[in-house]
Design a protein around this motif. Sequence first.
Motif, PDB file in Angstrom:
ATOM      1  N   HIS A 115      -5.116  -3.414   0.586  1.00  0.00           N
ATOM      2  CA  HIS A 115      -5.095  -2.054   1.118  1.00  0.00           C
ATOM      3  C   HIS A 115      -6.524  -1.540   1.286  1.00  0.00           C
ATOM      4  O   HIS A 115      -6.870  -0.940   2.316  1.00  0.00           O
ATOM      5  CB  HIS A 115      -4.294  -1.176   0.158  1.00  0.00           C
ATOM      6  N   ALA A 116      -7.377  -1.780   0.290  1.00  0.00           N
ATOM      7  CA  ALA A 116      -8.775  -1.362   0.379  1.00  0.00           C
ATOM      8  C   ALA A 116      -9.541  -2.205   1.390  1.00  0.00           C
ATOM      9  O   ALA A 116     -10.379  -1.683   2.144  1.00  0.00           O
ATOM     10  CB  ALA A 116      -9.430  -1.462  -0.998  1.00  0.00           C
ATOM     11  N   LYS A 168      -8.892  -1.071   4.793  1.00  0.00           N
ATOM     12  CA  LYS A 168      -9.133   0.370   4.909  1.00  0.00           C
ATOM     13  C   LYS A 168      -7.883   1.123   5.354  1.00  0.00           C
ATOM     14  O   LYS A 168      -7.946   2.058   6.161  1.00  0.00           O
ATOM     15  CB  LYS A 168     -10.310   0.646   5.858  1.00  0.00           C
ATOM     16  N   GLN A 171      -4.959   3.764   5.280  1.00  0.00           N
ATOM     17  CA  GLN A 171      -4.856   5.140   4.823  1.00  0.00           C
ATOM     18  C   GLN A 171      -3.459   5.463   4.299  1.00  0.00           C
ATOM     19  O   GLN A 171      -3.167   6.618   3.961  1.00  0.00           O
ATOM     20  CB  GLN A 171      -5.223   6.097   5.958  1.00  0.00           C
ATOM     21  N   ARG A 212     -10.205   2.819  -8.562  1.00  0.00           N
ATOM     22  CA  ARG A 212      -9.504   2.925  -7.272  1.00  0.00           C
ATOM     23  C   ARG A 212      -8.748   4.250  -7.161  1.00  0.00           C
ATOM     24  O   ARG A 212      -8.622   4.802  -6.071  1.00  0.00           O
ATOM     25  CB  ARG A 212      -8.577   1.727  -7.072  1.00  0.00           C
ATOM     26  N   VAL A 254     -11.376   6.710  -5.859  1.00  0.00           N
ATOM     27  CA  VAL A 254     -12.010   6.598  -4.540  1.00  0.00           C
ATOM     28  C   VAL A 254     -11.046   6.262  -3.408  1.00  0.00           C
ATOM     29  O   VAL A 254     -11.472   6.183  -2.258  1.00  0.00           O
ATOM     30  CB  VAL A 254     -13.125   5.532  -4.567  1.00  0.00           C
ATOM     31  N   SER A 255      -9.760   6.075  -3.691  1.00  0.00           N
ATOM     32  CA  SER A 255      -8.846   5.649  -2.636  1.00  0.00           C
ATOM     33  C   SER A 255      -7.516   6.393  -2.753  1.00  0.00           C
ATOM     34  O   SER A 255      -7.269   7.062  -3.756  1.00  0.00           O
ATOM     35  CB  SER A 255      -8.607   4.132  -2.728  1.00  0.00           C
TER      36      SER A 255
END
Length: 266
Positions: A138-139, A142, A144, A168, A171-172
């Motif tokens: 997922h990171a 990128k 959303q 995570r 930041v996500s």
Amino acid sequence: MARAAVPGRLSWLVATVKETKDETATARTVTFDAPGWPGHQPGQHVTVKLTAADGYSTQRDYSIASAPAAGTLDITVQRLEDGEVSPYLTEIAEPGDQLEVRGPIGGWFAWPSNDPRPLLLLAGGSGVVPLMSMIRTHAQVKSQAPVRLIYSARTPADVIYADELSERVRVSPLDVTYLYTRVRPSAAPAPGTPPPNGHTAVLLRAPRTHTGRLNAAVLAEAAFPPEWNPLIFACGPSGFVEAASDLLIAAGHPPFTIKTERFGPS
């Protein structure tokens, strides 16, 4: 030596241990360099084979923990005291050691990383490993899409990837809820603000924590509601997965949206 390729079949590849990392007292991540490894889909697993000097060999399947990459992969192994492969991987393996791998295996329990729907992950113990591959992917892409992880572990010390998950969350678009089934944490983080009725993720100051096993109240607080149409993956011991599936269905999630992977007796 790696076996020659057979059309329509996966081939064994020689893999070299690149590095190891202890995640908990009984779980270790092993990173392999594996020339010829094609990459994988998040959620898939790999077969690992050990061969002794006398020719005896044994093999076990392990979920892949890393995001997809050609030529390299991570697995995280929980040590089983009576196991043939896990004690070697968690206590003995060191950089430079070689073994064989075959994969990737499994396509049903795999997250399509281009899917924009919310992603709901439920983990029991080391069942977090393939779900971590999804979180890392997922990171990597990128995405959303909002992600929520409900993670059941015996104690805070048994949480695999604890530091990485905390970062995570910061930041996500990832929310984490921990369930501790054996010991009450001495300093549980305060629950964050409940998310709104929309697809915009809210980043919590810290993961939520609860004691006890997964139940309807925790699911109502921590999961996406059925009307959000989330993709759902649950992995862990059979008892955990069965209970999670029953609770999800009772909450209104259609059975066909729930993908499960389990280990241990049914």
